[in-house]
Write a protein that holds these residues in place. Sequence first.
Motif, PDB file in Angstrom:
ATOM      1  N   GLU A   1     -11.185   3.186  -2.951  1.00  0.00           N
ATOM      2  CA  GLU A   1     -10.519   2.447  -4.024  1.00  0.00           C
ATOM      3  C   GLU A   1     -11.063   2.859  -5.387  1.00  0.00           C
ATOM      4  O   GLU A   1     -10.310   3.004  -6.356  1.00  0.00           O
TER       5      GLU A   1
ATOM      6  N   ASN B   1      -4.826   5.135   9.218  1.00  0.00           N
ATOM      7  CA  ASN B   1      -4.476   3.721   8.998  1.00  0.00           C
ATOM      8  C   ASN B   1      -5.591   2.915   8.346  1.00  0.00           C
ATOM      9  O   ASN B   1      -5.409   1.748   8.026  1.00  0.00           O
ATOM     10  N   THR B   2      -6.754   3.545   8.116  1.00  0.00           N
ATOM     11  CA  THR B   2      -7.911   2.820   7.569  1.00  0.00           C
ATOM     12  C   THR B   2      -7.606   2.165   6.227  1.00  0.00           C
ATOM     13  O   THR B   2      -8.042   1.049   5.951  1.00  0.00           O
ATOM     14  N   LYS B   3      -6.875   2.874   5.370  1.00  0.00           N
ATOM     15  CA  LYS B   3      -6.638   2.372   4.011  1.00  0.00           C
ATOM     16  C   LYS B   3      -5.154   2.242   3.658  1.00  0.00           C
ATOM     17  O   LYS B   3      -4.796   2.232   2.479  1.00  0.00           O
ATOM     18  N   LEU B   4      -4.310   2.125   4.671  1.00  0.00           N
ATOM     19  CA  LEU B   4      -2.875   2.073   4.413  1.00  0.00           C
ATOM     20  C   LEU B   4      -2.470   0.853   3.588  1.00  0.00           C
ATOM     21  O   LEU B   4      -1.574   0.926   2.751  1.00  0.00           O
ATOM     22  N   ASN B   5      -3.116  -0.268   3.827  1.00  0.00           N
ATOM     23  CA  ASN B   5      -2.765  -1.487   3.085  1.00  0.00           C
ATOM     24  C   ASN B   5      -3.020  -1.320   1.589  1.00  0.00           C
ATOM     25  O   ASN B   5      -2.216  -1.750   0.758  1.00  0.00           O
ATOM     26  N   PHE B   6      -4.152  -0.696   1.255  1.00  0.00           N
ATOM     27  CA  PHE B   6      -4.462  -0.457  -0.162  1.00  0.00           C
ATOM     28  C   PHE B   6      -3.396   0.436  -0.790  1.00  0.00           C
ATOM     29  O   PHE B   6      -2.902   0.155  -1.892  1.00  0.00           O
TER      30      PHE B   6
ATOM     31  N   ARG C   1      -0.283   0.940   0.201  1.00  0.00           N
ATOM     32  CA  ARG C   1       0.994   0.213   0.094  1.00  0.00           C
ATOM     33  C   ARG C   1       0.987  -0.753  -1.096  1.00  0.00           C
ATOM     34  O   ARG C   1       1.976  -0.853  -1.840  1.00  0.00           O
ATOM     35  N   ASN C   2      -0.119  -1.448  -1.285  1.00  0.00           N
ATOM     36  CA  ASN C   2      -0.213  -2.417  -2.382  1.00  0.00           C
ATOM     37  C   ASN C   2      -0.143  -1.733  -3.743  1.00  0.00           C
ATOM     38  O   ASN C   2       0.488  -2.246  -4.682  1.00  0.00           O
TER      39      ASN C   2
ATOM     40  N   LYS D   1       1.343   1.101  -4.389  1.00  0.00           N
ATOM     41  CA  LYS D   1       2.713   1.596  -4.590  1.00  0.00           C
ATOM     42  C   LYS D   1       3.666   0.477  -5.010  1.00  0.00           C
ATOM     43  O   LYS D   1       4.617   0.699  -5.757  1.00  0.00           O
ATOM     44  N   LYS D   2       3.401  -0.741  -4.522  1.00  0.00           N
ATOM     45  CA  LYS D   2       4.247  -1.875  -4.896  1.00  0.00           C
ATOM     46  C   LYS D   2       3.950  -2.354  -6.312  1.00  0.00           C
ATOM     47  O   LYS D   2       4.812  -2.905  -6.991  1.00  0.00           O
TER      48      LYS D   2
END
Length: 346
Positions: A206, A246-251, A253-254, A256-257
Motif C-alpha cells: 500500500e 489474491n493477497t492484495k486484490l481488495n486493496f 479493487r478499492n 480502482k473504485k
Amino acid sequence: MLMLAYICMKKYIYFINSQFLFIKFINLLKFFLLKNFRLVNPPYLPISMDVEPTTGCNFRCTMCQVSSPGFKSQNMNLETFKNFIHQNKQLLKIKLQGMGEPTVNNKFLEMIDIANQSGIVVEFTTNGSLLSQKFIHELLQKKVSKITISIDGATKATFEKIRVKSNFNEIINNIKLLVKLSKRNFLRPEICAWTVVQKDNIEEFEKIFFLCNEIGFDSLSYQFHISNWGKQEWQNINKNKEIKLNTKLNFIRNIKKNNIFKIKINMFTENLLSFEKKCKWPIRSSYIDNQGFVSPCCIIGDSKVINFGNINQNNFKEIWNSKNYIKFRKDINNNKLPTFCKNCYK
C-alpha cells in the motif's frame, strides 16, 4: 475494422513520418483483421516489438538473472539496431528494455532518434538511476510515449535490499525531476511505476501506491508472478519470493473504485496464462536481444534458451515466417508447451 486501425494509429499519428504511413496502415489493418485467428504463418508483421539495448546493469536486483555470477554484459551496437529498424518500417512502437538497464548503453538516445526517423515511437523501462537533469532535457526532445520506472519498495531499506547497489533517495529525486520537467510539455511521455511484488516488499504494498501517487506517476502496475527466463536455477530462486495474486486484490479493487487518486493502478497478467488463455506473443510480437537474435518474448528474453535466427544474418520477415517459428506457434496453439514456457501457465 478500418476504424479500429485508425484509433490505434491516432495514438501515434503525431510521431509517424508520412513517408512510412501507408506501410504502417496496411500492416496494421492486416494485424487487426487476423490477430485473433492465431495463424501459425501470419501475413502481417508485429506493430510493436521489444528490443534489448544492453545486458549491462549498474544494479544487482535479487530476483533478476543479471545478478548471476559471471553474467555477461553486452551492448547492442548501432549497426544491429539500424538493421532492425530498416527491416521493420511497419512498426508503430518499440520498447527498449531487456535484461540490463537500457540507459547504460551510451548510444541509447541515438537509438531513439533512429527509431523516430522511421516514424516509430519509443517507450522504455529504467531503474531511474541515470536520469540526470541533462539526460532528461535531451530525452524530452525526442518522441517517447512512455517511461516505466521500477519501484520495488516505499522505504530506503526495502528498496535497496531488493535493488542491490541502488540509492533510493537519489532515484526518487530523479523521478520527481522527470515528472516536473515532462509536465511542462503538451506532448509528453506517460510516466509509469512498476512493482514486482514479492515477500521482501509485500508489507509495503500500500505504501508503494501512496508513494507513487505523491511523486506524480500516471500509473502503477503490480506484477505478482516473477519470471524464471526458462531456467530451472531461477525457478528455484524466485519461487520462494512469490506472493499469491489474491493477497492484495481488495486493496486494488478499492483503489480502482475510488476516484480521488490521479494515479491509475494495474495488474500485470501477461505471464498468468492457461490452456484457455493462450500466450499472444508468438502471433503478435517478438523480442530482439542485444546481438540481434530473435526470441519469442521478453519474459524469456534469452537467445540461449530459444531463438529463431539473427537479423544480422536473415531479414526479420524471413525469421517471422521461418519453419521453427511456425512450429513454435503450432505448439503453443495446441498446448504442447516447451519447458521454458511452462512458468507462465497455471
